[in-house]
Design a protein around this motif. Structure first.
Motif, PDB file in Angstrom:
ATOM      1  N   GLY A 301       0.804  -1.211   0.000  1.00 34.74           N
ATOM      2  CA  GLY A 301       0.000   0.000   0.000  1.00 34.74           C
ATOM      3  C   GLY A 301       0.839   1.263   0.000  1.00 34.74           C
ATOM      4  N   ALA A 302       1.888   1.280   0.808  1.00 36.89           N
ATOM      5  CA  ALA A 302       2.756   2.460   0.860  1.00 36.89           C
ATOM      6  C   ALA A 302       3.428   2.705  -0.479  1.00 36.89           C
ATOM      7  CB  ALA A 302       3.801   2.288   1.957  1.00 36.89           C
ATOM      8  N   LEU A 303       3.939   1.643  -1.099  1.00 41.20           N
ATOM      9  CA  LEU A 303       4.595   1.812  -2.393  1.00 41.20           C
ATOM     10  C   LEU A 303       3.598   2.143  -3.500  1.00 41.20           C
ATOM     11  CD1 LEU A 303       7.435  -0.866  -2.581  1.00 41.20           C
ATOM     12  CD2 LEU A 303       7.553   1.551  -1.976  1.00 41.20           C
ATOM     13  N   ALA A 304       2.362   1.668  -3.372  1.00 42.03           N
ATOM     14  CA  ALA A 304       1.352   2.024  -4.368  1.00 42.03           C
ATOM     15  C   ALA A 304       1.117   3.533  -4.382  1.00 42.03           C
ATOM     16  CB  ALA A 304       0.046   1.287  -4.094  1.00 42.03           C
ATOM     17  N   GLY A 305       1.051   4.144  -3.201  1.00 45.92           N
ATOM     18  CA  GLY A 305       0.909   5.592  -3.132  1.00 45.92           C
ATOM     19  C   GLY A 305       2.108   6.310  -3.709  1.00 45.92           C
ATOM     20  N   ASP A 306       3.312   5.836  -3.368  1.00 47.06           N
ATOM     21  CA  ASP A 306       4.531   6.442  -3.926  1.00 47.06           C
ATOM     22  C   ASP A 306       4.562   6.298  -5.447  1.00 47.06           C
ATOM     23  OD1 ASP A 306       5.251   6.978  -1.329  1.00 47.06           O
ATOM     24  OD2 ASP A 306       6.884   5.512  -1.252  1.00 47.06           O
ATOM     25  N   CYS A 307       4.206   5.097  -5.931  1.00 43.79           N
ATOM     26  CA  CYS A 307       4.220   4.864  -7.376  1.00 43.79           C
ATOM     27  C   CYS A 307       3.233   5.787  -8.085  1.00 43.79           C
ATOM     28  CB  CYS A 307       3.875   3.408  -7.685  1.00 43.79           C
ATOM     29  SG  CYS A 307       5.247   2.248  -7.477  1.00 43.79           S
ATOM     30  N   LEU A 308       2.073   5.990  -7.494  1.00 43.21           N
ATOM     31  CA  LEU A 308       1.093   6.850  -8.149  1.00 43.21           C
ATOM     32  C   LEU A 308       1.587   8.290  -8.209  1.00 43.21           C
ATOM     33  CD1 LEU A 308      -1.497   7.223  -9.580  1.00 43.21           C
ATOM     34  CD2 LEU A 308      -2.726   7.131  -7.404  1.00 43.21           C
ATOM     35  N   ALA A 309       2.220   8.775  -7.148  1.00 43.17           N
ATOM     36  CA  ALA A 309       2.795  10.129  -7.178  1.00 43.17           C
ATOM     37  C   ALA A 309       3.862  10.223  -8.263  1.00 43.17           C
ATOM     38  CB  ALA A 309       3.386  10.473  -5.813  1.00 43.17           C
ATOM     39  N   ARG A 310       4.741   9.231  -8.353  1.00 49.08           N
ATOM     40  CA  ARG A 310       5.774   9.239  -9.379  1.00 49.08           C
ATOM     41  C   ARG A 310       5.175   9.199 -10.769  1.00 49.08           C
ATOM     42  NH1 ARG A 310       8.424   3.927  -8.071  1.00 49.08           N
ATOM     43  NH2 ARG A 310       9.567   4.312 -10.032  1.00 49.08           N
ATOM     44  N   ALA A 311       4.139   8.374 -10.959  1.00 44.58           N
ATOM     45  CA  ALA A 311       3.512   8.251 -12.270  1.00 44.58           C
ATOM     46  C   ALA A 311       2.858   9.557 -12.697  1.00 44.58           C
ATOM     47  CB  ALA A 311       2.480   7.124 -12.249  1.00 44.58           C
ATOM     48  N   VAL A 312       2.285  10.288 -11.735  1.00 41.84           N
ATOM     49  CA  VAL A 312       1.700  11.593 -12.051  1.00 41.84           C
ATOM     50  C   VAL A 312       2.760  12.509 -12.650  1.00 41.84           C
ATOM     51  CG1 VAL A 312       0.812  13.710 -10.992  1.00 41.84           C
ATOM     52  CG2 VAL A 312      -0.219  11.501 -10.422  1.00 41.84           C
ATOM     53  N   ALA A 313       3.901  12.627 -11.981  1.00 42.92           N
ATOM     54  CA  ALA A 313       4.973  13.494 -12.488  1.00 42.92           C
ATOM     55  C   ALA A 313       5.513  12.982 -13.819  1.00 42.92           C
ATOM     56  CB  ALA A 313       6.098  13.594 -11.456  1.00 42.92           C
TER      57      ALA A 313
END
Length: 341
Positions: A301-313
């Motif tokens: 779950g924690a990495l999913a949030g990080d991945c989504l932030a990275r994917a946005v950028a």
């Protein structure tokens, strides 16, 4: 740690395809699962547009889905799932109801109807055919930026786009994110060039600029589409899929979608507003069991949030501007000279 492609297709058991129409200035991104994937979703925006999402709730009977669609086109774009269904049905893929097969393909859409493209399509919108084409194009590699569902996307200050990244947990589970960034607000800190997601960047996936030495009150000043009275109505919504190769229950998938919305809050200033339809799907392809159920799931779950932030950028970083008069610039148009690819 990022996986080989740094795309959501690093998660075993899924493929992604894009289709778009430059004259229309819109498109479709389709995700196909090799086997039915346990999936759920969470909507935190005030103006969502979705199809077949009720079946993703943990108390509903459907055990898994065959595909998923992220599309432009506002409510017209919801036809795209029908095209993906047609592609899957031709191949004998779907939920069996007696002798009938019903491909299960939930969808979310963004509003991109006022971006300069020609939306005079006649009686029926073109999204069903674009959905079919996106499914036919599905593979392990796919384009980012101005592609697929992100073709016509915009933010308040830059061209939007399609982004994707991946990561691997300490227990070896792969996590990935796929996002269409059509945000009401901004991905940039102040006037840029730094991204709000800069603290989560892996390598130089969106320029390697990190964060500024200090974030001032001026840099935190709010801006959004349609704020000025003379501006066009808001064109917004960020839609995404986070996926993992872990074995999850439907209830865990629901929690994963809820947690992953943190990535939109990390990558945008701001998300989940009145005119956002921010929707995050989650999917588990079931290739790798959880060993320590609580610990493994917390890290996913924690990495999913990080991945989504990275994917946005990354979706903004990879985008190119539309060719229409008055179109918003791409990040590279303004700041490309600061980085070396």
């Amino acid at each position: 740690m990022t996986a080989q492609r740094n795309l959501i297709t690093d998660v075993a058991g899924l493929r992604v395809g894009n289709a778009h129409d430059p004259a229309l200035a819109s498109g479709v991104t389709a995700v196909l699962f090799e086997e039915p994937a346990v999936a759920s979703y969470a909507v935190n925006g005030g103006a969502p547009g979705t199809r077949d999402t009720d079946l993703l709730e943990p108390d509903k009977v459907v055990p898994g889905i065959n595909g998923l669609v992220l599309s432009g086109g506002s409510a017209f774009g919801l036809d795209a799932a029908g095209g993906v269904q047609a592609f899957l049905r031709e191949r004998g893929i779907g939920f069996a109801v007696g002798p009938a097969l019903v491909p299960l393909v939930p969808q979310a859409i963004t509003f991109d109807l006022l971006n300069g493209g020609n939306k005079d399509w006649g009686r029926y919108p073109p999204y069903r055919e674009l959905g079919y084409e996106a499914a036919r194009n599905a593979g392990s590699d796919f384009a980012l930026g101005t592609a697929g569902g992100g073709y016509g996307a915009t933010t308040v200050d830059l061209k939007g786009g399609l982004g994707s990244v991946s990561a691997v947990t300490s227990a070896g589970h792969t996590v990935g994110a796929l996002v269409v960034v059509n945000a009401l607000a901004s991905t940039l800190i102040g006037e840029g060039p730094h991204f709000w997601a800069g603290a989560y960047e892996e390598g130089r996936e969106f320029g390697g600029l990190g964060l500024p030495p200090r974030i001032t009150p001026e840099m935190r000043k709010l801006a959004w589409k349609g704020r000025a009275r003379e501006a066009a109505p808001p064109m917004s919504t960020t839609i995404a899929l986070v996926a993992t190769d872990a074995v999850l229950t439907k209830a865990q998938a629901k929690r994963l979608a809820v947690i992953a919305h943190d990535g939109l809050a990390k990558g945008l200033r701001f998300a989940h507003a009145l005119y956002d339809g921010d929707t995050v799907f989650s999917a588990a392809t079931g290739k790798k069991p959880l060993m320590d159920e609580a610990s493994d799931f917390i890290e996913i779950g924690a990495l999913a949030g990080d991945c989504l932030a990275r994917a946005v950028a990354r979706g903004i970083y990879e985008a190119t501007a539309l060719s229409f008069p008055g179109a918003l610039p791409a990040w590279r148009d303004r700041f490309g000279g600061l980085v070396q690819d």
